[in-house]
Design an enzyme around this catalytic site. Structure first.
Site, PDB file in Angstrom:
ATOM      1  N   ASP A  58      30.492   6.486  12.881  1.00 62.70           N
ATOM      2  CA  ASP A  58      30.910   7.736  12.231  1.00 62.70           C
ATOM      3  C   ASP A  58      32.396   7.979  12.517  1.00 62.70           C
ATOM      4  O   ASP A  58      32.822   7.837  13.675  1.00 62.70           O
ATOM      5  CB  ASP A  58      30.053   8.860  12.843  1.00 62.70           C
ATOM      6  N   PHE A  80      38.810   6.181   3.723  1.00 64.60           N
ATOM      7  CA  PHE A  80      38.017   6.352   2.488  1.00 64.60           C
ATOM      8  C   PHE A  80      36.724   7.110   2.777  1.00 64.60           C
ATOM      9  O   PHE A  80      36.048   7.536   1.837  1.00 64.60           O
ATOM     10  CB  PHE A  80      37.609   4.986   1.907  1.00 64.60           C
ATOM     11  N   ALA A  81      36.328   7.221   4.047  1.00 63.86           N
ATOM     12  CA  ALA A  81      34.993   7.755   4.373  1.00 63.86           C
ATOM     13  C   ALA A  81      34.875   9.201   3.931  1.00 63.86           C
ATOM     14  O   ALA A  81      35.727  10.031   4.237  1.00 63.86           O
ATOM     15  CB  ALA A  81      34.754   7.661   5.880  1.00 63.86           C
ATOM     16  N   ALA A  82      33.794   9.488   3.209  1.00 60.98           N
ATOM     17  CA  ALA A  82      33.547  10.860   2.765  1.00 60.98           C
ATOM     18  C   ALA A  82      32.159  10.938   2.152  1.00 60.98           C
ATOM     19  O   ALA A  82      31.588   9.928   1.743  1.00 60.98           O
ATOM     20  CB  ALA A  82      34.578  11.283   1.717  1.00 60.98           C
ATOM     21  N   THR A 133      41.326  13.148  -3.770  1.00 64.84           N
ATOM     22  CA  THR A 133      40.862  13.261  -5.155  1.00 64.84           C
ATOM     23  C   THR A 133      41.691  14.262  -5.950  1.00 64.84           C
ATOM     24  O   THR A 133      42.280  15.183  -5.373  1.00 64.84           O
ATOM     25  CB  THR A 133      39.385  13.701  -5.137  1.00 64.84           C
ATOM     26  N   ASP A 134      41.650  14.117  -7.277  1.00 61.10           N
ATOM     27  CA  ASP A 134      42.312  15.107  -8.143  1.00 61.10           C
ATOM     28  C   ASP A 134      41.544  16.429  -8.185  1.00 61.10           C
ATOM     29  O   ASP A 134      42.080  17.447  -8.627  1.00 61.10           O
ATOM     30  CB  ASP A 134      42.479  14.552  -9.576  1.00 61.10           C
ATOM     31  N   GLU A 135      40.280  16.422  -7.733  1.00 60.14           N
ATOM     32  CA  GLU A 135      39.463  17.634  -7.847  1.00 60.14           C
ATOM     33  C   GLU A 135      40.002  18.774  -6.986  1.00 60.14           C
ATOM     34  O   GLU A 135      39.632  19.930  -7.193  1.00 60.14           O
ATOM     35  CB  GLU A 135      38.002  17.346  -7.469  1.00 60.14           C
ATOM     36  N   TYR A 159      32.307  20.065  -2.544  1.00 65.85           N
ATOM     37  CA  TYR A 159      32.935  18.754  -2.335  1.00 65.85           C
ATOM     38  C   TYR A 159      34.461  18.864  -2.379  1.00 65.85           C
ATOM     39  O   TYR A 159      35.156  18.441  -1.448  1.00 65.85           O
ATOM     40  CB  TYR A 159      32.451  17.752  -3.403  1.00 65.85           C
ATOM     41  N   LYS A 163      37.326  18.287   0.550  1.00 62.84           N
ATOM     42  CA  LYS A 163      38.417  17.300   0.454  1.00 62.84           C
ATOM     43  C   LYS A 163      39.772  18.016   0.586  1.00 62.84           C
ATOM     44  O   LYS A 163      40.691  17.498   1.229  1.00 62.84           O
ATOM     45  CB  LYS A 163      38.351  16.541  -0.881  1.00 62.84           C
ATOM     46  N   ARG A 223      37.254  13.913 -18.190  1.00 58.91           N
ATOM     47  CA  ARG A 223      37.651  13.250 -16.954  1.00 58.91           C
ATOM     48  C   ARG A 223      38.688  12.193 -17.315  1.00 58.91           C
ATOM     49  O   ARG A 223      38.723  11.698 -18.450  1.00 58.91           O
ATOM     50  CB  ARG A 223      36.439  12.585 -16.259  1.00 58.91           C
TER      51      ARG A 223
HETATM   52  P1  NAD Z   1      31.158   6.576  -1.741  1.00 53.66           P
HETATM   53  O1  NAD Z   1      30.261   7.751  -1.566  1.00 53.66           O
HETATM   54  O2  NAD Z   1      30.747   5.481  -2.653  1.00 53.66           O
HETATM   55  O3  NAD Z   1      31.444   5.902  -0.321  1.00 53.66           O
HETATM   56  C1  NAD Z   1      31.701   6.661   0.829  1.00 53.66           C
HETATM   57  C2  NAD Z   1      31.531   5.744   2.035  1.00 53.66           C
HETATM   58  O4  NAD Z   1      31.817   6.509   3.207  1.00 53.66           O
HETATM   59  C3  NAD Z   1      30.103   5.203   2.192  1.00 53.66           C
HETATM   60  O5  NAD Z   1      30.161   3.817   2.487  1.00 53.66           O
HETATM   61  C4  NAD Z   1      29.544   5.995   3.367  1.00 53.66           C
HETATM   62  O6  NAD Z   1      28.567   5.283   4.106  1.00 53.66           O
HETATM   63  C5  NAD Z   1      30.800   6.233   4.173  1.00 53.66           C
HETATM   64  N1  NAD Z   1      30.692   7.420   5.062  1.00 53.66           N
HETATM   65  C6  NAD Z   1      30.191   8.645   4.736  1.00 53.66           C
HETATM   66  N2  NAD Z   1      30.265   9.451   5.802  1.00 53.66           N
HETATM   67  C7  NAD Z   1      30.832   8.741   6.808  1.00 53.66           C
HETATM   68  C8  NAD Z   1      31.183   9.037   8.145  1.00 53.66           C
HETATM   69  N3  NAD Z   1      30.954  10.254   8.679  1.00 53.66           N
HETATM   70  N4  NAD Z   1      31.757   8.064   8.897  1.00 53.66           N
HETATM   71  C9  NAD Z   1      31.978   6.833   8.375  1.00 53.66           C
HETATM   72  N5  NAD Z   1      31.648   6.491   7.120  1.00 53.66           N
HETATM   73  C10 NAD Z   1      31.096   7.445   6.337  1.00 53.66           C
HETATM   74  O7  NAD Z   1      32.561   7.193  -2.170  1.00 53.66           O
HETATM   75  P2  NAD Z   1      33.707   6.566  -3.069  1.00 53.66           P
HETATM   76  O8  NAD Z   1      33.473   6.955  -4.479  1.00 53.66           O
HETATM   77  O9  NAD Z   1      33.904   5.147  -2.709  1.00 53.66           O
HETATM   78  O10 NAD Z   1      34.946   7.422  -2.548  1.00 53.66           O
HETATM   79  C11 NAD Z   1      35.752   6.959  -1.459  1.00 53.66           C
HETATM   80  C12 NAD Z   1      36.858   7.987  -1.205  1.00 53.66           C
HETATM   81  O11 NAD Z   1      37.636   8.142  -2.386  1.00 53.66           O
HETATM   82  C13 NAD Z   1      36.319   9.375  -0.879  1.00 53.66           C
HETATM   83  O12 NAD Z   1      37.143   9.939   0.104  1.00 53.66           O
HETATM   84  C14 NAD Z   1      36.436  10.142  -2.184  1.00 53.66           C
HETATM   85  O13 NAD Z   1      36.628  11.514  -1.948  1.00 53.66           O
HETATM   86  C15 NAD Z   1      37.680   9.502  -2.780  1.00 53.66           C
HETATM   87  N6  NAD Z   1      37.781   9.496  -4.252  1.00 53.66           N
HETATM   88  C16 NAD Z   1      36.735   9.044  -5.021  1.00 53.66           C
HETATM   89  C17 NAD Z   1      36.886   8.986  -6.406  1.00 53.66           C
HETATM   90  C18 NAD Z   1      35.789   8.469  -7.312  1.00 53.66           C
HETATM   91  O14 NAD Z   1      35.909   8.563  -8.536  1.00 53.66           O
HETATM   92  N7  NAD Z   1      34.716   7.907  -6.789  1.00 53.66           N
HETATM   93  C19 NAD Z   1      38.093   9.395  -7.001  1.00 53.66           C
HETATM   94  C20 NAD Z   1      39.121   9.859  -6.173  1.00 53.66           C
HETATM   95  C21 NAD Z   1      38.962   9.890  -4.788  1.00 53.66           C
HETATM   96  O1  DAU Z   2      37.869  13.210 -10.111  1.00 53.02           O
HETATM   97  C1  DAU Z   2      37.577  12.410  -9.008  1.00 53.02           C
HETATM   98  C2  DAU Z   2      36.142  12.604  -8.593  1.00 53.02           C
HETATM   99  O2  DAU Z   2      35.338  11.953  -9.571  1.00 53.02           O
HETATM  100  C3  DAU Z   2      35.832  12.088  -7.204  1.00 53.02           C
HETATM  101  O3  DAU Z   2      36.574  12.827  -6.264  1.00 53.02           O
HETATM  102  C4  DAU Z   2      34.339  12.217  -6.900  1.00 53.02           C
HETATM  103  O4  DAU Z   2      34.049  11.629  -5.636  1.00 53.02           O
HETATM  104  C5  DAU Z   2      33.577  11.473  -7.978  1.00 53.02           C
HETATM  105  O5  DAU Z   2      32.190  11.610  -7.767  1.00 53.02           O
HETATM  106  C6  DAU Z   2      33.951  12.000  -9.370  1.00 53.02           C
HETATM  107  O6  DAU Z   2      33.463  13.362  -9.559  1.00 53.02           O
HETATM  108  P1  DAU Z   2      32.828  13.831 -10.953  1.00 53.02           P
HETATM  109  O7  DAU Z   2      31.985  15.006 -10.702  1.00 53.02           O
HETATM  110  O8  DAU Z   2      33.880  13.944 -12.008  1.00 53.02           O
HETATM  111  O9  DAU Z   2      31.948  12.493 -11.285  1.00 53.02           O
HETATM  112  P2  DAU Z   2      30.453  12.314 -11.843  1.00 53.02           P
HETATM  113  O10 DAU Z   2      30.304  10.875 -12.174  1.00 53.02           O
HETATM  114  O11 DAU Z   2      29.447  12.953 -10.961  1.00 53.02           O
HETATM  115  O12 DAU Z   2      30.493  13.133 -13.212  1.00 53.02           O
HETATM  116  C7  DAU Z   2      31.432  12.816 -14.234  1.00 53.02           C
HETATM  117  C8  DAU Z   2      31.244  13.836 -15.350  1.00 53.02           C
HETATM  118  O13 DAU Z   2      29.972  13.593 -15.978  1.00 53.02           O
HETATM  119  C9  DAU Z   2      31.200  15.275 -14.874  1.00 53.02           C
HETATM  120  O14 DAU Z   2      31.814  16.114 -15.841  1.00 53.02           O
HETATM  121  C10 DAU Z   2      29.707  15.588 -14.793  1.00 53.02           C
HETATM  122  C11 DAU Z   2      29.118  14.732 -15.893  1.00 53.02           C
HETATM  123  N1  DAU Z   2      27.745  14.224 -15.654  1.00 53.02           N
HETATM  124  C12 DAU Z   2      27.471  13.602 -14.476  1.00 53.02           C
HETATM  125  C13 DAU Z   2      26.223  13.105 -14.204  1.00 53.02           C
HETATM  126  C14 DAU Z   2      25.919  12.448 -12.880  1.00 53.02           C
HETATM  127  C15 DAU Z   2      26.771  14.342 -16.639  1.00 53.02           C
HETATM  128  O15 DAU Z   2      27.029  14.882 -17.740  1.00 53.02           O
HETATM  129  N2  DAU Z   2      25.525  13.831 -16.380  1.00 53.02           N
HETATM  130  C16 DAU Z   2      25.201  13.249 -15.190  1.00 53.02           C
HETATM  131  O16 DAU Z   2      24.010  12.850 -14.999  1.00 53.02           O
END
Ligand code: NAD
Ligand code: DAU
Length: 353
Positions: A58, A80-82, A133-135, A159, A163, A223
């Site tokens: 962790d 990256f962990a989250a 993240t952009d969120e 979330y 962040k 998005r």
């Molecule tokens: P993910 O959920 O796929 O992976 C997260 C990883 O973190 C997992 O492997 C999990 O086991 C690990 N983790 C969770 N809690 C932990 C802890 N306490 N200690 C150590 N490891 C831990 O997420 P992702 O989509 O790969 O996102 C990675 C990073 O990028 C995050 O910080 C997220 O906020 C950011 N991000 C994601 C997106 C996206 O579209 N997915 C976009 C912008 C930023």
């Molecule tokens: O913008 C960056 C973010 O993008 C990251 O920080 C987050 O970790 C990542 O999960 C992602 O967040 P979103 O909420 O944008 O992603 P998600 O794939 O959950 O949803 C994308 C869009 O689709 C959002 O407007 C919600 C919608 N959606 C999602 C799901 C899962 C649906 O309409 N149906 C669904 O079943």
């Protein structure tokens, strides 16, 4: 020299670690708690690579992190962990506060103690890169300009609020203690190893399984999509040449309404893996209850990263989404392994399936 990558068994982290070894043989220590989202199988191709080590743990475990830092003496820690899924943060924010805020705080404390003990030249060269993240910027109206690095923080979900808090802590550790930090704020990623709770992999998975393709609300939310390997390349650029204490927006200039993304996926699947009954996959589209507090639009202005560090995405949405669908079709066993009991419980809670 080596680097520590936290969360390196998740979606973006594992793509980052895999791509790292495509460009470097500098050792990587992956620290991952292996939550439901962390999957060692993502890193299976590194088995036997003497330059890679996966440690289960962790980021909030200061003792473990301190031991890893003392043992490996990394020149950088990339966080990256989250907890990353917005819908899960709505159902249960606790883990998001714990990992994204408290965990990041403990990680920063361990890194600060390590960094303070380094000789001057290594202190100067050290980097803590925080992946965000952009969120954190909230939601845009239709005609608003894209988010720039100077937009104020207006997070709307547990979330994004967690962040945002972690970004503020990282910033404060630079301002107060001089820790050499960098932060990236990226838009929505897609690509290989994306957990099928998120829109794109969920739709591919459900389509192939003959299940409904759930669209929240009217599906007109926007998005800004970036192929994950472009995000990884941006992080490598920022790590190499980013200005200390600064933040960099990362995005693909690919704004799409959710419904259009799902139609694109259906069309690609019709071409690459047609339904046995000859019907189009779009027939499976189902409109469901909207996400509470659903952000309407995200868009990233990534011009700073291009201007200052010369980064541009290599993939268009069209090329990246085709590669992604092809990857999922070729890796059905990976998906099958993930969609086990815990995953089914989540889907049942979320979609009343
Ligand atoms: P993910 O959920 O796929 O992976 C997260 C990883 O973190 C997992 O492997 C999990 O086991 C690990 N983790 C969770 N809690 C932990 C802890 N306490 N200690 C150590 N490891 C831990 O997420 P992702 O989509 O790969 O996102 C990675 C990073 O990028 C995050 O910080 C997220 O906020 C950011 N991000 C994601 C997106 C996206 O579209 N997915 C976009 C912008 C930023
Ligand atoms: O913008 C960056 C973010 O993008 C990251 O920080 C987050 O970790 C990542 O999960 C992602 O967040 P979103 O909420 O944008 O992603 P998600 O794939 O959950 O949803 C994308 C869009 O689709 C959002 O407007 C919600 C919608 N959606 C999602 C799901 C899962 C649906 O309409 N149906 C669904 O079943």
């Amino acid at each position: 020299m080596s680097i520590i990558v936290t969360g390196g068994a998740g979606f973006i982290g594992s793509n980052f670690v895999l791509d790292w070894f495509g460009t470097s043989d500098e050792p990587v220590i992956t620290l991952d708690k292996l939550t439901y989202a962390g999957n060692p199988e993502n890193l299976a191709s590194l088995a036997g690579n003497p330059h890679h080590q996966l440690v289960q743990g962790d980021i909030g475990d200061t003792k473990l992190v301190a031991e890893l830092l003392a043992k490996h003496k990394p020149r950088a820690v990339l966080n990256f962990a989250a907890e990353s899924h917005v819908d899960r943060s709505i159902h249960g924010p606790g883990e998001f506060i714990q990992t994204n805020i408290v965990g990041t705080f403990h990680l920063l404390e361990a890194v600060r103690a390590y960094w303070n003990g380094l000789p001057d030249d290594e202190r100067a060269a050290f980097r803590f890169l925080h992946v965000s993240t952009d969120e954190v910027y909230g939601s845009l109206k239709k005609d608003d300009p894209a988010f720039s690095e100077t937009n104020r923080y207006e997070p709307n979900s547990p979330y994004s609020a967690s962040k945002a808090a972690s970004d503020h802590l990282v910033r404060a550790y630079h301002h107060t203690y001089g820790l050499p930090v960098l932060t990236t704020n990226c838009s929505n990623n897609y690509g290989p190893y994306h957990f099928p709770e998120k829109l794109i992999p969920l739709v591919i998975h459900n389509a192939l399984a003959g299940k409904p393709l759930p669209i929240y609300g009217d599906g007109q939310q926007i998005r800004d999509w970036l192929y994950v390997k472009d995000h990884c390349a941006a992080i490598r650029r920022v790590l190499a040449d980013g200005k200390l204490g600064e933040t960099y927006n990362v995005g693909g200039w690919n704004e799409k309404a959710n419904l259009d993304v799902v139609h694109t996926l259906c069309t690609l699947l019709d071409e690459l893996s047609p339904r046995a009954d000859g019907q189009p996959y779009k027939n499976q589209i189902t409109f469901v209850k909207d996400r509470p507090g659903h952000d309407q639009r995200y868009a990233i202005d990534a011009s700073r990263l291009e201007r200052e560090l010369g980064w541009k995405p290599a993939e268009t949405f069209e090329s990246g989404i085709r590669k992604t669908v092809q990857w999922y079709l070729a890796n059905q066993a990976w998906v099958a392994n993930i969609t086990s009991g815990a995953y089914r419980d989540w889907v049942n809670t979320q979609y009343d399936a």
